[in-house]
Design an enzyme around this catalytic site. Structure first.
Site, PDB file in Angstrom:
ATOM      1  CE  LYS A 130      -4.433   1.119   0.207  1.00 29.12           C
ATOM      2  NZ  LYS A 130      -5.632   0.409  -0.265  1.00 29.12           N
ATOM      3  CG  ASP A 170      -7.303   3.509  -0.823  1.00 28.92           C
ATOM      4  OD1 ASP A 170      -7.940   2.460  -0.756  1.00 28.92           O
ATOM      5  OD2 ASP A 170      -7.220   4.294   0.150  1.00 28.92           O
TER       6      ASP A 170
END
Ligand code: NDP
Length: 451
Positions: A130, A170
């Site tokens: 991430k 995201d």
């Protein structure tokens, strides 16, 4: 007997907190998994000896870097960027990029840890990562966004690659940002490869990627309900958020005959008893994706209530789909939802429910789909985008819709297999997801020896 045999859950968490001071979201995410895994491996010596959970909770690496850019008035601005590469035991690192002022190392480590488990559940060969930045895209011009994305990629490109690490979107990173990031990667490396997912259809993107996370979270709810002889049809639903995941969750709920009565953004929530039907959803999408406006405008336009500074969880309904951000359902809000007769929760956002809130839901035997299972549809279709890029072809919408449904069904069934819900019994989807995801990654790690 190895020393590690004597470490219990409390000691494990103490050590984790000591090594990662102040990283509360990361502690929370690891604890939510560790509770189930300590129980599962109690009689499985091999995982203890190899310190598998400890190794999973230590990212392979965390890259942090400076991102300088110039705003439209010529001011130099300085942000911080990160990429957390958590675990690549079952495939290259894969996970989104988040641009939001709240982003910090703790949040990205929690998301990368969760991603490792989520990606395992999809059944596809993807590890967990991430990244992101504390850059705030709100109120910035397209040119400012472009300059920031170009500067961000000018460092990130060294750490990613189609067989190494494949970021995606995201919060705050949608199609526009992915376009700018991909353009810069291509320019620097002179390579056209699938280094990012969520790309535009014209340059290697996959059909139904924008829809996949929201649709998947609703499919998961449908599968949980079907298991007990029920369905989404006719159910009143609370959705939080109004971004990518929320929008397509609303669309799929409508298609399955449910009625969505709320949506939210960081300013508050809108309560629309008429239901956010297809026409109102089209307005919402235009408002959020094109005009980049606030939900107050939706409330004014359709003459419904807007509650500033609050979340939708006091409104009575059958089903809840938190699709905004982490820790957006507090324990007290979970209790309120239960009190108001809620039947099920499917987490579109990552870790939206506080730990004690999850406990309250499962204690009340509410159907509860944790994010790592419920929102895995997005990364699953990203995985299919990687395959399409590697093959240099694109699959049809029908093929992809069918793949998404079958992947979500597969995840659901794996959660039942390990969730203790034989027959008609209540299934603990949290435990099911954690254990099923753990086994695959852990066994790969065992095969590699001590690395
Ligand atoms: P978007 O940026 O498209 O939308 C985010 C939404 O959440 C917006 O409505 C935003 O409000 C709201 N929001 C963001 N931060 C806060 C906050 N601190 N408090 C209240 N509301 C907030 O993001 P996505 O829809 O892509 O992501 C939503 C969630 O889903 C995240 O948890 C993400 O990690 C998760 N997720 C996303 C996937 C994807 O494919 N996109 C895949 C799997 C998980 P505002 O409009 O005011 O900014």
């Amino acid at each position: 007997m190895a020393v590690s045999d004597h470490v219990n859950l409390e000691q494990f968490m103490e050590g984790l907190k000591r090594r990662n001071p102040g990283e509360n979201e990361f502690h929370q995410a690891v604890y939510e998994v560790a509770v189930n895994i300590f129980d599962y491996i109690a009689d499985k010596e091999v995982y203890h000896e190899a310190q598998i959970l400890r190794r999973m909770a230590e990212p392979d690496r965390v890259v942090s870097f400076r991102v300088c850019w110039e705003d439209d008035r010529g001011n130099v601005r300085v942000q911080r960027g990160w990429r957390v590469q958590n675990n690549n035991s079952i495939g290259p690192y894969k996970g989104g990029l988040r641009f939001h002022p709240s982003v910090n190392q703790s949040i990205l480590k929690f998301l990368a840890f969760e991603q490792t488990f989520k990606n395992s559940l999809t059944g596809l060969p993807m590890g967990g990562g991430k990244g992101g930045s504390n850059f705030n895209p709100k109120g910035k011009s397209d040119n400012e966004i472009m300059r920031f994305c170009q500067s961000f990629m000018t460092e990130l490109y060294r750490h990613v690659g189609e067989d190494t690490d494949i970021p995606a979107g995201d919060i705050g990173v949608g199609a526009r940002e992915i376009g700018f990031l991909f353009g810069q990667y291509k320019r620097i490396t002179n390579r056209f490869v699938g280094v990012l997912t969520g790309k535009g259809i014209e340059f290697g993107g996959s059909r139904i990627r924008p829809e996949a996370t929201g649709y998947g979270a609703v499919y998961f709810m449908q599968y949980m309900l079907e298991r007990i002889g029920d369905s989404v049809e006719g159910k009143s639903c609370l959705v939080s958020g109004s971004g990518n995941v929320a929008q397509y969750a609303i669309e799929k709920i409508n298609q399955l005959g449910g009625k969505v009565v709320t949506a939210s953004d960081s300013g508050g929530f809108v309560h629309d008893p008429h239901g956010i039907d297809a026409e109102r959803l089209a307005y919402l999408m235009d408002l959020k994706n094109v005009r980049r406006g606030r939900l107050t405008e939706y409330a004014e336009h359709f003459g419904c209530e807007y509650v500033a500074g609050e979340r939708p969880w006091k409104v009575p309904a059958d089903l809840a789909f938190p699709c905004a951000t982490q820790n957006e359902i507090s324990t007290a809000e979970a209790e309120t939802l239960i009190h108001n007769g809620l039947r099920g929760v499917s987490e579109g956002a990552n870790m939206p429910t506080e730990q004690d809130g999850i406990h309250a839901f499962t204690k009340a035997r509410i159907l509860f789909a944790p994010s790592k299972a419920a929102n895995a549809g997005g990364v699953a279709v990203s995985g299919l985008e990687m395959s399409q890029n590697a093959e240099r072809r694109s699959w049809t919408e029908d093929e992809l819709q069918e793949s998404l449904r079958s992947i979500m069904k597969g995840i659901h069934d794996r959660c039942v297999e390990h969730g203790g819900g034989e027959g008609d019994g209540y299934n603990d989807y949290v435990r099911g997801a954690n254990v099923a995801a753990f086994i695959k990654v852990a066994d790969a790690m065992l095969a590699f020896g001590v690395v």
